[in-house]
Design an enzyme around this catalytic site. Structure first.
Site: not given
Ligand code: APR
Length: 264
Positions: A121, A167, A26, A30, A106, A206
């Protein structure tokens, strides 16, 4: 001695290999205005993920109505690809990137021009019938599938829990919720794509959610190197040969520009 830009070690690592696979989370979106999940202000800091499990979605019309409202909020902003998505697509177009394995729903990698994209996902750009009473964690729909705009049109007509026109089954975004199995074959597609990599570039994740987060780790076990671009530490940092602590859009666009621009 001029300071080394944070992205330079990444540019060097990208320049040293021919077959890159990107693994995104994600955090790559952002800067397109889509909140991530676990950062401050992230989706799971505002909503409780336990409220949005597959089982609760199937059992409760109220959960489905809240989920449609959340999706409306998500799509209201009409998100666009940012320079990080564009840099990844540029690498693929240049024949340096074999494709993307993304946890994101997305569709922004495809909108940026990436062709080979494995959506672990699923995608929120489409909705599917999951059947009247699907078994635990497994959609059992009739095959109905439509763009998400079909569902929003039904909601605008006053149907706040749209059902399948074929359905009368439950309709859900074509995404994988907590407690739901990945769609058949997707993890295999991801493993095959990652298996082609000399280097996996993990961006904006993350790396906490399994089985997705095991995909880059499996690549390292298979002999690939790992580079990580992320705003904060991840559990796989020690496995990586390059870790860039920074914002994906600036880091990726600079590193890709440097690696695709012939040295003069
Ligand atoms: N540049 C670099 N890193 C970023 C930025 C950015 N612009 N914006 C956010 N981050 C980092 C954050 O610090 C965080 O460590 O991206 C990471 C996003 O982590 P999560 O919010 O946990 O998202 P993700 O890893 O995609 O989650 C995995 O969890 O809830 C489920 O299905 C959902 O696909 C998702 C999965």
């Amino acid at each position: 001695m001029p300071a080394v830009a944070a992205w330079e070690p990444l540019a060097e690592a990208l320049g040293a290999v021919r077959r890159i696979v990107v693994f995104s989370g994600a955090g790559i979106s952002t800067e397109s205005g889509i909140p991530d999940f676990r950062s401050p202000g992230g989706v799971w800091t505002r909503y409780n993920p336990r409220d949005f499990t597959f089982a609760k979605y199937v059992a409760s019309a109220a959960v489905r109505q809240r989920a449609w409202r959340m999706r409306r909020e998500f799509w209201g902003a009409e998100p666009r690809p940012n320079p990080a998505h564009l840099a990844v697509a540029r690498l693929e177009a240049a024949g340096r990137c074999r494709g993307v394995v993304t946890q994101n729903i997305d569709g922004l990698h495809q909108a940026a021009g990436s062709v080979r994209v494995v959506e672990l996902h699923g995608t929120s750009r489409e909705v599917i019938c999951i059947g009247q009473r699907p078994r635990v964690g497994t959609p059992a729909g009739c095959g109905f599938r439509a763009p998400y705009t079909w569902a929003f049109a039904r909601i605008d007509e006053g149907h706040d829990d749209p059902t399948c026109p074929d359905c009368a089954g439950i309709v859900k975004s074509a995404t994988v919720s907590f407690g739901q199995n990945l769609f058949p074959g997707v993890l295999q597609q991801a493993v095959e794509l990652i298996g082609e990599a000399d280097l996996v570039l993990a961006v904006g994740s993350s790396l906490q959610v399994y089985p997705a987060a095991d995909v880059p780790a499996a690549a390292v076990r298979g002999g690939a190197t790992l580079a990580i671009v992320n705003d904060e530490p991840t559990p796989l940092d020690d496995l990586a040969t390059v870790v860039v602590r920074g914002r994906a859009a600036g880091v990726l666009s600079a590193a890709v520009e440097a690696t695709l621009t012939p040295a003069t």
